[in-house]
Design a protein around this motif. Structure first.
Motif, PDB file in Angstrom:
ATOM      1  N   TYR A  86      -9.662   5.587  -0.392  1.00  0.00           N
ATOM      2  CA  TYR A  86      -9.361   6.534   1.043  1.00  0.00           C
ATOM      3  C   TYR A  86     -10.373   8.002   0.893  1.00  0.00           C
ATOM      4  O   TYR A  86     -11.105   8.217  -0.139  1.00  0.00           O
ATOM      5  N   LEU A 103       0.262   4.690  -2.235  1.00  0.00           N
ATOM      6  CA  LEU A 103       0.245   5.734  -1.360  1.00  0.00           C
ATOM      7  C   LEU A 103       1.239   6.977  -1.926  1.00  0.00           C
ATOM      8  O   LEU A 103       0.849   8.031  -1.932  1.00  0.00           O
ATOM      9  N   GLN A 104       2.324   6.420  -1.999  1.00  0.00           N
ATOM     10  CA  GLN A 104       3.454   7.521  -2.385  1.00  0.00           C
ATOM     11  C   GLN A 104       3.175   7.903  -3.731  1.00  0.00           C
ATOM     12  O   GLN A 104       3.175   9.261  -3.984  1.00  0.00           O
ATOM     13  N   ILE A 154      -4.904  12.768   3.049  1.00  0.00           N
ATOM     14  CA  ILE A 154      -5.203  11.377   2.499  1.00  0.00           C
ATOM     15  C   ILE A 154      -5.664  10.597   4.021  1.00  0.00           C
ATOM     16  O   ILE A 154      -4.834  10.333   4.780  1.00  0.00           O
ATOM     17  N   PRO A 163      -6.364   5.271   4.420  1.00  0.00           N
ATOM     18  CA  PRO A 163      -6.376   4.435   3.053  1.00  0.00           C
ATOM     19  C   PRO A 163      -6.475   3.133   3.124  1.00  0.00           C
ATOM     20  O   PRO A 163      -6.178   2.391   4.340  1.00  0.00           O
ATOM     21  N   ILE A 210       0.902  -1.272   0.093  1.00  0.00           N
ATOM     22  CA  ILE A 210      -0.052  -0.025   0.139  1.00  0.00           C
ATOM     23  C   ILE A 210       0.840   1.173   0.043  1.00  0.00           C
ATOM     24  O   ILE A 210       0.558   2.155  -0.537  1.00  0.00           O
ATOM     25  N   ASP A 211       2.065   1.101   0.538  1.00  0.00           N
ATOM     26  CA  ASP A 211       2.994   2.380   0.685  1.00  0.00           C
ATOM     27  C   ASP A 211       3.177   2.622  -0.487  1.00  0.00           C
ATOM     28  O   ASP A 211       3.501   4.135  -0.963  1.00  0.00           O
ATOM     29  N   GLU A 215       0.055   8.294  -5.266  1.00  0.00           N
ATOM     30  CA  GLU A 215      -1.237   9.100  -4.811  1.00  0.00           C
ATOM     31  C   GLU A 215      -0.790  10.312  -4.564  1.00  0.00           C
ATOM     32  O   GLU A 215      -1.354  11.391  -4.862  1.00  0.00           O
ATOM     33  N   ARG A 216       0.194  10.307  -3.390  1.00  0.00           N
ATOM     34  CA  ARG A 216       0.563  11.870  -2.893  1.00  0.00           C
ATOM     35  C   ARG A 216       1.495  12.547  -3.852  1.00  0.00           C
ATOM     36  O   ARG A 216       1.546  13.906  -4.067  1.00  0.00           O
ATOM     37  N   LEU A 267      -6.810   1.911  -4.689  1.00  0.00           N
ATOM     38  CA  LEU A 267      -6.327   2.419  -3.517  1.00  0.00           C
ATOM     39  C   LEU A 267      -7.921   3.394  -3.150  1.00  0.00           C
ATOM     40  O   LEU A 267      -8.205   4.294  -3.964  1.00  0.00           O
TER      41      LEU A 267
END
Length: 121
Positions: free
Chosen positions: A81, A7-8, A64, A67, A3-4, A10-11, A79
Motif C-alpha cells: 500500500y 488491513l486491520q 493507508i 491496499p 485483505i480486511d 496493519e492499522r 500487504l
C-alpha cells in the motif's frame, strides 16, 4: 485469505505508532527473525525495532491508500500500500510492503519494507 484481516492488523500497528506503544506491539507481532527495511536505508531486527520505537515520537495521523494483497500461499501474504503519516517533526509518504506469515491461528510480521515516494512538486 481476506485483505480486511491483514488491513486491520496493519492499522493496529499504525495505531500503536500513534499511541507510543509501537515497541511493545512490533516486539510481539514480529517473527523472531523478522526485519524492517526502512526508507533511510536501515535494516533493523525485531529487538532493534522495539528499542527504536520506544524512543520515537508518536505519529499524529496516518492513512493507508490503495491496499493490495499478494497471496504467496495459504499461510503467507504481502500487504502492499501507499502509506502517509505526519507528526510534529514532519510528514512521511512511502510505498510499503508487509509480509505476513500465519503461525497457528495468528498472523506474524516477517518483513516490512518502505520505499520513499518523491515529494510532490
Amino acid at each position: 485469505m481476506d485483505i480486511d484481516e491483514l488491513l486491520q492488523l496493519e492499522r493496529r500497528g499504525w495505531d500503536s505508532l500513534c499511541s507510543g506503544t509501537g515497541g511493545e506491539f512490533y516486539g510481539r507481532i514480529m517473527t523472531p527473525t523478522a526485519v524492517m527495511v526502512l526508507a533511510n536505508g536501515m535494516v533493523l531486527d525485531r529487538e532493534a525495532v522495539a528499542a527504536s520505537l520506544d524512543k520515537a515520537p508518536p505519529w499524529r495521523e496516518y492513512s493507508i491508500e490503495e491496499p493490495r494483497l499478494v497471496e504467496l500461499d495459504e499461510r503467507s501474504a504481502i500487504l502492499v500500500y501507499t502509506g502517509a503519516a505526519s507528526r510534529e517533526d514532519g510528514e512521511f509518504r512511502a510505498l510499503m510492503s508487509s509480509v505476513y506469515t500465519r503461525t497457528g491461528d495468528q498472523w506474524r510480521l516477517a518483513l516490512y519494507q518502505q520505499t520513499p515516494l518523491p515529494e510532490a512538486g
